[in-house]
Design a protein around this motif. Structure first.
Motif, short mmCIF file in Angstrom:
data_model
loop_
_atom_site.label_atom_id
_atom_site.label_comp_id
_atom_site.label_asym_id
_atom_site.label_seq_id
_atom_site.Cartn_x
_atom_site.Cartn_y
_atom_site.Cartn_z
N GLN A 337 0.83 -1.21 0.00
CA GLN A 337 0.00 0.00 0.00
C GLN A 337 0.86 1.26 0.00
OE1 GLN A 337 -3.77 -0.17 0.32
NE2 GLN A 337 -3.19 1.72 -0.74
N VAL A 338 1.96 1.22 0.78
CA VAL A 338 2.79 2.44 0.90
C VAL A 338 3.38 2.85 -0.46
CG1 VAL A 338 4.80 3.46 2.03
CG2 VAL A 338 3.22 2.00 3.33
N PRO A 339 4.15 1.95 -1.18
CA PRO A 339 4.68 2.40 -2.50
C PRO A 339 3.58 2.72 -3.49
CG PRO A 339 5.14 0.07 -2.10
CD PRO A 339 4.59 0.62 -0.84
N LEU A 340 2.46 2.01 -3.38
CA LEU A 340 1.35 2.27 -4.30
C LEU A 340 0.85 3.70 -4.16
CD1 LEU A 340 -1.20 -0.65 -4.60
CD2 LEU A 340 -0.03 0.59 -6.41
N ASN A 341 0.75 4.14 -2.91
CA ASN A 341 0.31 5.51 -2.66
C ASN A 341 1.28 6.50 -3.30
OD1 ASN A 341 -1.81 4.52 -1.27
ND2 ASN A 341 -0.96 4.92 0.78
N VAL A 342 2.58 6.19 -3.17
CA VAL A 342 3.61 7.08 -3.74
C VAL A 342 3.47 7.10 -5.26
CG1 VAL A 342 6.10 7.48 -3.94
CG2 VAL A 342 5.13 6.56 -1.81
N ILE A 343 3.29 5.89 -5.85
CA ILE A 343 3.16 5.80 -7.32
C ILE A 343 1.96 6.61 -7.79
CG2 ILE A 343 2.64 4.20 -9.23
CD1 ILE A 343 4.31 2.11 -7.63
N ASN A 344 0.84 6.44 -7.08
CA ASN A 344 -0.36 7.18 -7.47
C ASN A 344 -0.14 8.68 -7.42
OD1 ASN A 344 -1.91 5.00 -8.03
ND2 ASN A 344 -2.83 4.85 -5.98
N ALA A 345 0.56 9.12 -6.36
CA ALA A 345 0.83 10.56 -6.23
C ALA A 345 1.70 11.04 -7.38
CB ALA A 345 1.50 10.82 -4.89
N ALA A 346 2.75 10.23 -7.70
CA ALA A 346 3.68 10.61 -8.78
C ALA A 346 2.94 10.68 -10.11
CB ALA A 346 4.82 9.59 -8.83
N ALA A 347 2.06 9.70 -10.37
CA ALA A 347 1.31 9.66 -11.63
C ALA A 347 0.44 10.91 -11.76
CB ALA A 347 0.45 8.41 -11.68
N THR A 348 -0.20 11.32 -10.66
CA THR A 348 -1.05 12.51 -10.68
C THR A 348 -0.22 13.75 -11.03
OG1 THR A 348 -2.22 11.45 -8.87
CG2 THR A 348 -2.84 13.71 -9.35
N MET A 349 0.99 13.80 -10.40
CA MET A 349 1.84 14.98 -10.63
C MET A 349 2.31 15.04 -12.08
SD MET A 349 3.95 14.94 -7.11
CE MET A 349 5.37 15.80 -7.76
N LEU A 350 2.64 13.86 -12.68
CA LEU A 350 3.23 13.83 -14.03
C LEU A 350 2.19 14.09 -15.13
CD1 LEU A 350 5.63 10.79 -13.67
CD2 LEU A 350 6.29 13.16 -14.10
N ARG A 351 0.91 13.66 -14.83
CA ARG A 351 -0.10 13.76 -15.86
C ARG A 351 -0.28 15.23 -16.29
NH1 ARG A 351 -3.61 10.87 -13.35
NH2 ARG A 351 -2.55 8.94 -13.89
N GLY A 352 -0.28 15.45 -17.65
CA GLY A 352 -0.41 16.82 -18.17
C GLY A 352 0.93 17.55 -18.24
N GLY A 353 2.03 16.88 -17.87
CA GLY A 353 3.35 17.51 -17.90
C GLY A 353 3.94 17.46 -19.31
N ALA A 354 5.17 17.99 -19.49
CA ALA A 354 5.80 18.05 -20.81
C ALA A 354 6.49 16.75 -21.17
CB ALA A 354 6.82 19.19 -20.81
N GLY A 355 6.89 16.66 -22.48
CA GLY A 355 7.73 15.56 -22.98
C GLY A 355 7.09 14.20 -22.76
N ASN A 356 7.98 13.32 -22.28
CA ASN A 356 7.48 11.96 -22.13
C ASN A 356 6.90 11.72 -20.72
OD1 ASN A 356 9.80 12.14 -20.78
ND2 ASN A 356 10.84 10.40 -21.78
N ALA A 357 6.54 12.88 -20.08
CA ALA A 357 5.96 12.74 -18.74
C ALA A 357 4.67 11.94 -18.78
CB ALA A 357 5.69 14.14 -18.15
N ASP A 358 3.87 12.15 -19.87
CA ASP A 358 2.61 11.41 -19.98
C ASP A 358 2.85 9.92 -20.09
OD1 ASP A 358 0.72 13.21 -19.55
OD2 ASP A 358 0.33 13.71 -21.67
N THR A 359 3.90 9.61 -20.90
CA THR A 359 4.22 8.18 -21.06
C THR A 359 4.56 7.59 -19.69
OG1 THR A 359 5.40 9.04 -22.97
CG2 THR A 359 5.52 6.64 -22.58
#
Ligand code: FAD
Length: 546
Positions: A337-359
């Motif tokens: 659960q702990v790394p999953l929460n981190v991953i989810n947070a990172a994905a939210t931050m990256l979405r809509g960003g530049a370059g290959n951030a979406d990928t």
């Protein structure tokens, strides 16, 4: 001129003797004898004429004789003739010894003579022989009759045949002895109680149990146990005609090897009135007695208990396994659960960003989805905690089971167990598994405390006692003890005071408190106990749904 009849000398003797006797009955004369002879002479204010008095003595159903001071017979009445078989003419002038048989010990005669020569009345029993040679048992009263100067003048003898009474008494004694022999040989406890609970009759088995209970009356202990089993006072109900059959109860024997089990049956018994008044009339309310039979079935119960214990051991092992699995899975879930929460947070931050951030966000989403899936799989694999139904429990029985399960550990740690259960405990509604877990935890604590103390003499004392509306249990060890300032803290979660913390999460006493509270009771560290630790807990008849 009318001629006056010369007085008959025998008649004269009787009147003289009885007159003098009644004027001053000697010490020791039974009052009923004085009354009977007085009655024969008419009452004091209206005496019978001498001839009628004489006739009354003649006709008396008691054998009466009058002798001189050497026991030479001067007079004998008709009953004497009938009883002894001697014609009156045959005995006049003879010594009373004519009736003696060689079955009366000399010491009895010596006592008889010592008494009457001291001018006192003698009462006793002699074996007499009739003229025909038959022996009979004579209940005899001999009273001295004194002259005006206080010297012995006559002896007045009265006797009756009590052979039948003696035979009946003998037959009764024999019957009783037979019954006692049969009862004593019976391998069952037998006791007959009166309506006040007093013991009228018991047998060897009963006496043995009395010894085992160190003088505590088994009837009382069994009464409490049977009443606990069937509700209400079972003995009172039985005395009122409502018996009971094969009620199995357990009682604790001090210092014994576990409880002993008895199948008890109570039968009301009516005692008939043997008094003369009851000859024509049936007794209105006959005396009730209670016949209690208690058949020991400890052997059979131990077999059942052993099988039950095996089953419990297996269940406990299974439970521990499940518990371990739950903990492992819960830990894994937490870890994912702990790394999953981190991953989810990172994905939210990256979405809509530049370059290959979406990928990158897409990849993280992918990882997160498969992580969520793994989490769901693990969560669904979590074994469900079993809900336990409340049943009637016997705290002594549960504690004993736990003690048996802990036997190997206790032996290995050199701990002496002092098991002091109450003879009889009220059954309480409770959750068996929870209570077993509670007792096991407290005993485990005591074992660890004793091991950490390094003491040579290690003792674990378990006491149970009934208290108002419940049961109190004390678990006491002479181990390291709990400092006064930690008395309350030890019940908080994650509180650990052990030197050796291995396998300890500090949750045991917190959980124990929860279980006790769910059983409507309380738990505390006894502040008054300083030689180690004494945990005192109570359980009541009120339980919460667990
Ligand atoms: P004995 O050898 O004559 O006496 C046994 C012992 O009795 C002697 O060792 C002695 O200690 C004591 N004793 C005997 N005579 C005397 C005495 N005169 N003075 C002091 N001590 C003496 N006996 C019965 O067996 N059945 C009866 O129903 C009976 N009724 C009696 C009624 C009366 C009124 C009296 C006075 C006595 C009666 N006796 C009766 C006792 C009887 O007189 C004898 O003493 C007794 O029978 C024992 O007699 P014996 O020959 O077997 O032994």
């Amino acid at each position: 001129m009318p001629v006056r009849e010369a007085p008959d000398p025998v008649h004269q003797v009787v009147m003289n003797a009885l007159g003098a006797f009644l004027a001053s009955p000697p010490d020791g004369t039974p009052i009923e004898v004085v009354e009977a002879l007085t009655l024969m002479g008419g009452n004091g204010s209206d005496p019978l004429p001498p001839r009628l008095f004489f006739e009354a003595v003649e006709q008396s159903p008691v054998a009466i004789s009058i002798t001189d001071p050497r026991a030479t017979i001067l007079y004998a009445n008709r009953a004497f003739e009938t009883l002894t078989g001697y014609d009156r003419q045959e005995v006049l002038g003879q010594n009373e010894a004519i009736l003696s048989s060689n079955a009366t010990p000399d010491s009895v005669y010596q006592h008889l003579w010592r008494t009457i020569q001291s001018k006192e009345t003698w009462t006793g029993t002699l074996v007499n022989r009739t003229k025909q040679g038959g022996d009979y048992l004579a209940e005899l009263i001999i009273s001295p009759v004194l002259d005006r100067d206080g010297d012995l003048q006559y002896f007045l003898g009265m006797h009756r045949d009590v052979t039948k009474v003696h035979e009946l008494e003998g037959a009764l004694r024999q019957q009783k002895a037979r019954i006692e022999t049969v009862l004593d040989a019976a391998p069952v406890i037998v006791v007959l109680l009166d309506s006040k609970g007093r013991i009228i009759l018991d047998n060897q088995e009963y006496k043995k149990l009395l010894g085992d209970l160190r003088g505590k009356e088994p009837a009382e202990v069994l009464r409490a146990a049977v009443s606990e089993q069937i509700g209400g006072d079972a003995f009172d109900a039985c005395l009122n005609g409502c018996g009971f059959k094969d009620v199995e109860v357990s009682i604790e024997i001090p210092g014994g090897m576990g409880p002993r089990w008895f199948a008890c049956s109570g039968t009301p018994v009516e005692e008939t009135d043997a008094s003369a008044r009851s000859y024509f009339r049936r007794q209105a309310s006959p005396d009730r007695r209670l016949l209690l039979l208690a058949n020991e079935v400890t052997g059979r119960r131990r077999e059942i208990d052993r099988a039950h214990l095996e089953h419990l051991r297996a269940r406990l092992a299974e439970q521990q396994l499940m518990h371990g699995m739950r903990e492992a899975l819960a830990a894994a879930i937490y870890q994912i659960q702990v790394p999953l929460n981190v991953i989810n947070a990172a994905a939210t931050m990256l979405r809509g960003g530049a370059g290959n951030a979406d990928t990158l966000a897409g990849m993280l989403d992918h990882i997160s989805t498969s992580g969520e899936k793994a989490l769901a799989t693990l969560t669904s694999a979590l074994p469900e905690e079993q809900r336990e139904a409340g049943v009637m429990v016997n705290v002594n029985e549960l504690l004993r089971q736990v003690l048996e399960l802990e036997t190997d550990r206790l032996l290995a740690a050199g701990i002496v167990v002092d098991w002091r259960p109450a003879h009889v405990l009220p059954e309480l509604p409770g959750h068996k598994t929870q209570l077993r877990a509670l007792f096991k935890h407290l005993i485990d604590n005591a074992i660890q405390s004793l091991c950490e103390s390094g003491r040579a003499h290690r003792e674990l004392r378990l006491t149970t006692r009934p208290v108002d509306g419940g049961v109190e249990v004390e678990i006491e060890d002479n181990g390291v003890g709990i400092p006064p300032e930690d008395r309350y803290r030890v019940f908080e979660p994650f509180s650990i005071g052990w030197r050796n913390r291995r396998g300890r999460a500090g949750m045991g006493l917190a959980l124990s408190q929860e279980i006790v509270n769910a059983h409507g009771g309380g738990i505390e560290v006894d502040p008054g106990f300083s030689d180690g630790c004494r945990i005192r807990l109570s359980l009541t008849a009120v339980i919460a749904d667990v």
